[in-house]
Design an enzyme around this catalytic site. Structure first.
Site, PDB file in Angstrom:
ATOM      1  N   HIS A  16     -55.906  30.241  47.052  1.00 48.13           N
ATOM      2  CA  HIS A  16     -54.521  30.300  47.533  1.00 48.13           C
ATOM      3  C   HIS A  16     -54.228  28.960  48.219  1.00 48.13           C
ATOM      4  O   HIS A  16     -55.139  28.321  48.754  1.00 48.13           O
ATOM      5  CB  HIS A  16     -54.442  31.458  48.535  1.00 48.13           C
ATOM      6  CG  HIS A  16     -53.084  31.772  49.052  1.00 48.13           C
ATOM      7  ND1 HIS A  16     -52.488  31.062  50.071  1.00 48.13           N
ATOM      8  CD2 HIS A  16     -52.194  32.738  48.716  1.00 48.13           C
ATOM      9  CE1 HIS A  16     -51.299  31.579  50.337  1.00 48.13           C
ATOM     10  NE2 HIS A  16     -51.090  32.595  49.524  1.00 48.13           N
ATOM     11  N   ASP A  67     -62.086  33.399  52.561  1.00 48.90           N
ATOM     12  CA  ASP A  67     -60.698  33.804  52.731  1.00 48.90           C
ATOM     13  C   ASP A  67     -60.631  35.255  52.273  1.00 48.90           C
ATOM     14  O   ASP A  67     -60.722  35.540  51.075  1.00 48.90           O
ATOM     15  CB  ASP A  67     -59.812  32.894  51.876  1.00 48.90           C
ATOM     16  CG  ASP A  67     -58.385  33.411  51.744  1.00 48.90           C
ATOM     17  OD1 ASP A  67     -58.102  34.531  52.186  1.00 48.90           O
ATOM     18  OD2 ASP A  67     -57.565  32.674  51.172  1.00 48.90           O
ATOM     19  N   GLN A 115     -57.128  39.082  50.803  1.00 46.37           N
ATOM     20  CA  GLN A 115     -56.977  40.173  49.829  1.00 46.37           C
ATOM     21  C   GLN A 115     -58.151  41.142  49.864  1.00 46.37           C
ATOM     22  O   GLN A 115     -58.049  42.250  49.339  1.00 46.37           O
ATOM     23  CB  GLN A 115     -56.862  39.598  48.408  1.00 46.37           C
ATOM     24  CG  GLN A 115     -55.637  38.740  48.173  1.00 46.37           C
ATOM     25  CD  GLN A 115     -54.332  39.516  48.195  1.00 46.37           C
ATOM     26  OE1 GLN A 115     -54.304  40.737  48.021  1.00 46.37           O
ATOM     27  NE2 GLN A 115     -53.233  38.817  48.406  1.00 46.37           N
ATOM     28  N   LYS A 169     -51.620  42.778  55.231  1.00 57.46           N
ATOM     29  CA  LYS A 169     -52.039  43.319  53.923  1.00 57.46           C
ATOM     30  C   LYS A 169     -52.927  44.551  54.111  1.00 57.46           C
ATOM     31  O   LYS A 169     -53.232  45.252  53.164  1.00 57.46           O
ATOM     32  CB  LYS A 169     -52.787  42.249  53.125  1.00 57.46           C
ATOM     33  CG  LYS A 169     -51.920  41.026  52.806  1.00 57.46           C
ATOM     34  CD  LYS A 169     -52.668  40.037  51.967  1.00 57.46           C
ATOM     35  CE  LYS A 169     -52.151  38.633  52.062  1.00 57.46           C
ATOM     36  NZ  LYS A 169     -50.936  38.352  51.319  1.00 57.46           N
ATOM     37  N   CYS A 195     -48.522  31.445  45.205  1.00 56.17           N
ATOM     38  CA  CYS A 195     -49.130  30.430  46.095  1.00 56.17           C
ATOM     39  C   CYS A 195     -50.520  30.058  45.601  1.00 56.17           C
ATOM     40  O   CYS A 195     -51.439  29.821  46.396  1.00 56.17           O
ATOM     41  CB  CYS A 195     -49.192  30.908  47.543  1.00 56.17           C
ATOM     42  SG  CYS A 195     -47.593  31.331  48.227  1.00 56.17           S
TER      43      CYS A 195
END
Ligand code: C6P
Length: 419
Positions: free
Chosen positions: A136, A213, A216, A239, A377
């Site tokens: 991302h 990261d 998600q 999220k 993104c």
């Protein structure tokens, strides 16, 4: 309509009562353009259960004050509630200590914090940071900013046609100047779940630190910092069915302790004179100014909610939805799924021949179906697959097979409309 794969088309026993879960989410019960809302944009942000909404509202109604500053009762209560949220986050990812949990605005801020605090003070011109082609922008641009400031070199792990990282290529990128490997745990544009255990072992064998990261990953996968052994882990509350404007940077305590503050201000100090300032201990050292107190409380409530259902049950349900949607996608003429990794979470990125993804998004919206259309993104991913954009349906714990049926029916109609 083609005959569907038996193993997928057969309704599996639901891992939990989806209807009961849907009942907890007020936003799901509305009509959009006169049609029942089908919310399939969970990768961008998830809807909030009543428990989160109520926790925030109760906190503002009864317990609100600034934290870590006051001796009055409300100040004490607010501080306790805020720190209780930190403990929930610690427990949720099984970090060793609450000192390893830094509240930030979200994943983006967490990565910028590591780049500017750890990176800017530790990395020298010529040192190398490895990232991947599926990142991302939040895990690309902070490192480019750092490159401008320090002269570091960025190396990129390529991905194959299915959307999996090519680990042999990663192997070749390590050299004696490699300092950090920063990658997504779960790709927002492809759905790929990266083999992070193996990758962390590869990096650590060469004394290379690893940042994951997890924007998600945390809503779909159960994670354990002590078992995973990564050095930094970044995620956002919104999220994870929590509020926006709050997230977590996990860092190993010895690393965080050695890092300078990211921002200066109130509460991150022990002692200030014009000559010299002594910084506060962890985690306050990295939480300058009045934090997003109610956001942390809401995140704590979201963690309680998700934990109450259980990530294993959520993952089982979402895997069923993904398999069902993937199977049914084969019925739609001209539909190509972008991202077919063997290990995948509930993200279905696709193209529909002859229809721009933005038009798909608009047509679906007119039917009450919310998906995301665009580059997500993750422009380098789009470039890798030779597309300007994709349409993306991303499923959460409250989605149903009926909603996937609605999506597929709407895609058939979109084909009819744009012929
Ligand atoms: N992806 C999407 O629709 P923030 O905005 O800081 O909460 O999260 C940024 C981010 C970082 N990494 C990954 C893998 C992400 O998916 C995201 C956010 C959203 O895919 C909005 S662009």
């Amino acid at each position: 309509m083609s005959i569907r794969n038996d193993t997928v088309a057969r309704q599996v026993t639901p891992a939990y009562d989806v209807a009961r879960i849907r009942h907890d989410f007020p936003a799901l019960h509305q009509e959009i353009h006169g049609k029942p809302l089908v919310y399939l944009d969970n990768g961008a942000s998830a809807q909030k259960p009543r428990a989160v909404i109520d926790a925030i509202s109760e906190f503002y109604a009864h317990d609100y004050a600034n934290v870590h500053r006051a001796v009055h009762t409300l100040g004490e209560r607010a501080t306790q509630t805020y720190e209780a949220a930190r403990e929930k986050a610690r427990h949720f990812i099984n970090a060793r200590s609450p000192e390893e949990i830094i509240f930030v605005r979200g994943t983006t801020e967490a990565i910028n914090l590591v780049a500017q605090s750890y990176g800017r003070n530790t990395l020298r011109a010529g040192d190398e940071v490895i990232l991947t082609q599926m990142e991302h922008h939040s895990n690309i641009v902070p490192w480019q900013l750092l490159r401008e400031q320090t002269g570091i070199v960025l190396r990129v792990v390529p991905i194959d046609d299915s959307g999996e990282l090519i680990l042999d290529e990663l192997e070749k990128l390590f050299n004696r100047r490699t300092r950090l490997l920063t990658l997504t745990h779960l790709s927002n544009a492809l759905g790929t779940i990266n083999p992070v255990h193996r990758i962390i072992e590869m990096a650590h064998a060469r004394n290379v630190l690893v940042l994951l990261d997890a924007a998600q990953a945390v809503p779909h996968l159960s994670v354990d910092m002590q078992a995973l052994d990564c050095d930094f882990y970044a995620f956002s509350g919104h999220k994870l069915y929590g509020p926006s404007g709050i997230g977590v940077l996990y860092g190993k305590k010895d690393l965080l302790a050695a890092m300078p503050p990211y921002q200066g201000g109130g509460e991150m100090i022990r002692y200030v004179t014009f000559e010299k300032t002594e910084y506060a201990d962890l985690p306050c050292k990295f939480e300058a100014g009045t934090p997003n107190i109610a956001g942390a409380v809401g995140l704590g409530a979201a963690i309680d909610y998700v934990s109450g259902i259980g990530l294993a049950a959520i993952a089982a349900h979402e895997q069923d939805l993904l398999a069902y949607a993937t199977d049914r996608a084969a019925e739609v003429a001209g539909m190509r799924i972008v991202g077919t990794a063997r290990e995948k979470a509930s993200i279905l990125s696709f193209e529909l021949a002859g229809i721009h993804p933005h038009d798909i998004g608009t047509i679906l919206d007119s039917e009450g179906i919310a998906i995301r259309a665009g580059h997500h993104c993750a422009m380098p991913v789009m470039r890798r697959f030779g597309v300007p954009a994709t349409a993306r349906a991303s499923f959460g714990m409250y989605n149903t097979r009926d909603e996937i049926d609605a999506l597929i029916a709407a895609l058939h109609r979109a084909r009819e409309v744009i012929r």
